[in-house]
Design a protein around this motif. Structure first.
Motif, PDB file in Angstrom:
ATOM      1  N   TYR A 104       0.821  -1.204   0.000  1.00  0.00           N
ATOM      2  CA  TYR A 104       0.000   0.000   0.000  1.00  0.00           C
ATOM      3  C   TYR A 104       0.864   1.266   0.000  1.00  0.00           C
ATOM      4  O   TYR A 104       0.602   2.207  -0.741  1.00  0.00           O
ATOM      5  CB  TYR A 104      -0.938   0.012   1.209  1.00  0.00           C
ATOM      6  N   THR A 105       1.899   1.272   0.820  1.00  0.00           N
ATOM      7  CA  THR A 105       2.770   2.442   0.927  1.00  0.00           C
ATOM      8  C   THR A 105       3.477   2.726  -0.390  1.00  0.00           C
ATOM      9  O   THR A 105       3.524   3.872  -0.844  1.00  0.00           O
ATOM     10  CB  THR A 105       3.803   2.233   2.056  1.00  0.00           C
ATOM     11  N   VAL A 106       4.015   1.692  -1.013  1.00  0.00           N
ATOM     12  CA  VAL A 106       4.709   1.883  -2.291  1.00  0.00           C
ATOM     13  C   VAL A 106       3.730   2.366  -3.349  1.00  0.00           C
ATOM     14  O   VAL A 106       4.037   3.277  -4.125  1.00  0.00           O
ATOM     15  CB  VAL A 106       5.414   0.583  -2.734  1.00  0.00           C
ATOM     16  N   GLN A 107       2.543   1.799  -3.387  1.00  0.00           N
ATOM     17  CA  GLN A 107       1.528   2.235  -4.347  1.00  0.00           C
ATOM     18  C   GLN A 107       1.172   3.703  -4.129  1.00  0.00           C
ATOM     19  O   GLN A 107       1.001   4.454  -5.087  1.00  0.00           O
ATOM     20  CB  GLN A 107       0.284   1.357  -4.232  1.00  0.00           C
ATOM     21  N   TYR A 108       1.082   4.128  -2.881  1.00  0.00           N
ATOM     22  CA  TYR A 108       0.802   5.529  -2.561  1.00  0.00           C
ATOM     23  C   TYR A 108       1.860   6.446  -3.172  1.00  0.00           C
ATOM     24  O   TYR A 108       1.534   7.447  -3.819  1.00  0.00           O
ATOM     25  CB  TYR A 108       0.747   5.725  -1.044  1.00  0.00           C
ATOM     26  N   TYR A 109       3.133   6.111  -2.988  1.00  0.00           N
ATOM     27  CA  TYR A 109       4.200   6.947  -3.527  1.00  0.00           C
ATOM     28  C   TYR A 109       4.243   6.913  -5.049  1.00  0.00           C
ATOM     29  O   TYR A 109       4.568   7.907  -5.692  1.00  0.00           O
ATOM     30  CB  TYR A 109       5.555   6.556  -2.924  1.00  0.00           C
ATOM     31  N   LYS A 110       3.922   5.779  -5.644  1.00  0.00           N
ATOM     32  CA  LYS A 110       3.884   5.705  -7.105  1.00  0.00           C
ATOM     33  C   LYS A 110       2.756   6.572  -7.671  1.00  0.00           C
ATOM     34  O   LYS A 110       2.940   7.259  -8.671  1.00  0.00           O
ATOM     35  CB  LYS A 110       3.731   4.254  -7.570  1.00  0.00           C
ATOM     36  N   ARG A 128      10.621   4.373  -6.210  1.00  0.00           N
ATOM     37  CA  ARG A 128      11.174   3.055  -6.531  1.00  0.00           C
ATOM     38  C   ARG A 128      11.653   2.394  -5.250  1.00  0.00           C
ATOM     39  O   ARG A 128      12.546   2.900  -4.585  1.00  0.00           O
ATOM     40  CB  ARG A 128      12.351   3.196  -7.504  1.00  0.00           C
ATOM     41  N   LEU A 129      11.068   1.260  -4.924  1.00  0.00           N
ATOM     42  CA  LEU A 129      11.443   0.518  -3.729  1.00  0.00           C
ATOM     43  C   LEU A 129      12.746  -0.223  -4.020  1.00  0.00           C
ATOM     44  O   LEU A 129      12.776  -1.134  -4.842  1.00  0.00           O
ATOM     45  CB  LEU A 129      10.345  -0.472  -3.350  1.00  0.00           C
ATOM     46  N   VAL A 130      13.827   0.167  -3.354  1.00  0.00           N
ATOM     47  CA  VAL A 130      15.120  -0.464  -3.605  1.00  0.00           C
ATOM     48  C   VAL A 130      15.626  -1.278  -2.420  1.00  0.00           C
ATOM     49  O   VAL A 130      16.590  -2.037  -2.549  1.00  0.00           O
ATOM     50  CB  VAL A 130      16.188   0.567  -4.029  1.00  0.00           C
ATOM     51  N   TYR A 131      14.984  -1.123  -1.260  1.00  0.00           N
ATOM     52  CA  TYR A 131      15.395  -1.880  -0.080  1.00  0.00           C
ATOM     53  C   TYR A 131      14.223  -1.969   0.891  1.00  0.00           C
ATOM     54  O   TYR A 131      13.471  -1.009   1.056  1.00  0.00           O
ATOM     55  CB  TYR A 131      16.575  -1.195   0.627  1.00  0.00           C
ATOM     56  N   PHE A 132      14.071  -3.124   1.518  1.00  0.00           N
ATOM     57  CA  PHE A 132      13.145  -3.239   2.639  1.00  0.00           C
ATOM     58  C   PHE A 132      13.554  -4.420   3.498  1.00  0.00           C
ATOM     59  O   PHE A 132      14.238  -5.334   3.048  1.00  0.00           O
ATOM     60  CB  PHE A 132      11.685  -3.388   2.176  1.00  0.00           C
ATOM     61  N   GLU A 133      13.166  -4.346   4.738  1.00  0.00           N
ATOM     62  CA  GLU A 133      13.361  -5.473   5.641  1.00  0.00           C
ATOM     63  C   GLU A 133      12.136  -5.584   6.529  1.00  0.00           C
ATOM     64  O   GLU A 133      11.563  -4.584   6.937  1.00  0.00           O
ATOM     65  CB  GLU A 133      14.639  -5.337   6.455  1.00  0.00           C
ATOM     66  N   GLU A 134      11.738  -6.804   6.776  1.00  0.00           N
ATOM     67  CA  GLU A 134      10.620  -7.068   7.667  1.00  0.00           C
ATOM     68  C   GLU A 134      11.195  -7.230   9.068  1.00  0.00           C
ATOM     69  O   GLU A 134      12.185  -7.938   9.259  1.00  0.00           O
ATOM     70  CB  GLU A 134       9.890  -8.333   7.229  1.00  0.00           C
ATOM     71  N   ILE A 135      10.570  -6.572  10.024  1.00  0.00           N
ATOM     72  CA  ILE A 135      11.133  -6.531  11.363  1.00  0.00           C
ATOM     73  C   ILE A 135      10.006  -6.497  12.386  1.00  0.00           C
ATOM     74  O   ILE A 135       8.907  -6.026  12.081  1.00  0.00           O
ATOM     75  CB  ILE A 135      12.071  -5.304  11.488  1.00  0.00           C
ATOM     76  N   SER A 136      10.257  -6.994  13.566  1.00  0.00           N
ATOM     77  CA  SER A 136       9.224  -7.000  14.604  1.00  0.00           C
ATOM     78  C   SER A 136       8.903  -5.567  15.022  1.00  0.00           C
ATOM     79  O   SER A 136       9.749  -4.675  14.958  1.00  0.00           O
ATOM     80  CB  SER A 136       9.668  -7.825  15.805  1.00  0.00           C
TER      81      SER A 136
END
Length: 111
Positions: free
Chosen positions: A29-35, A50-58
């Motif tokens: 959703y967040t990436v779509q918002y920025y696009k 453009r999403l170039v990095y992400f990490e899933e974290i607690s």
């Protein structure tokens, strides 16, 4: 008790000049918002979408990790991106395929 998973992400523009570091619980959703925001912008080349990095974290570690990455120098952020995404491809394309795959599986289970 461990909470909901969060995503720390880095977005950039097409010429890699600007970085947007953020935190969300819904990365697609967040990436779509920025696009969508970029598509409506006059300065399309400056808006990071453009999403170039992400990490899933607690959830309990997410804010500290966001602050940690935000404090990095530009070269540290570039190294972090290149570690997993050497060609700086838009990772949102993979997210879309993952979301479609999950939707397809849910539809087949419901049938």
């Amino acid at each position: 008790m461990e909470g909901k998973q969060q995503f720390v992400y880095i977005l950039t523009n097409t010429n890699r000049q600007n970085f947007k570091i953020g935190l969300t619980d819904d990365l697609s959703y967040t990436v779509q918002y920025y696009k969508q925001r970029q598509a409506q912008s006059i300065n399309k080349h400056q808006d990071a979408a453009r999403l170039v990095y992400f990490e899933e974290i607690s959830q309990d570690r997410a804010l500290s990790r966001l602050c940690e990455i935000d404090a990095y120098t530009r070269s540290q952020k570039e190294r972090l991106i290149r570690r997993d995404n050497t060609n700086w491809i838009d990772l949102s394309l993979r997210l879309d395929m993952h979301r479609l795959s999950n939707t397809y599986r849910k539809l087949n289970v419901a049938s």
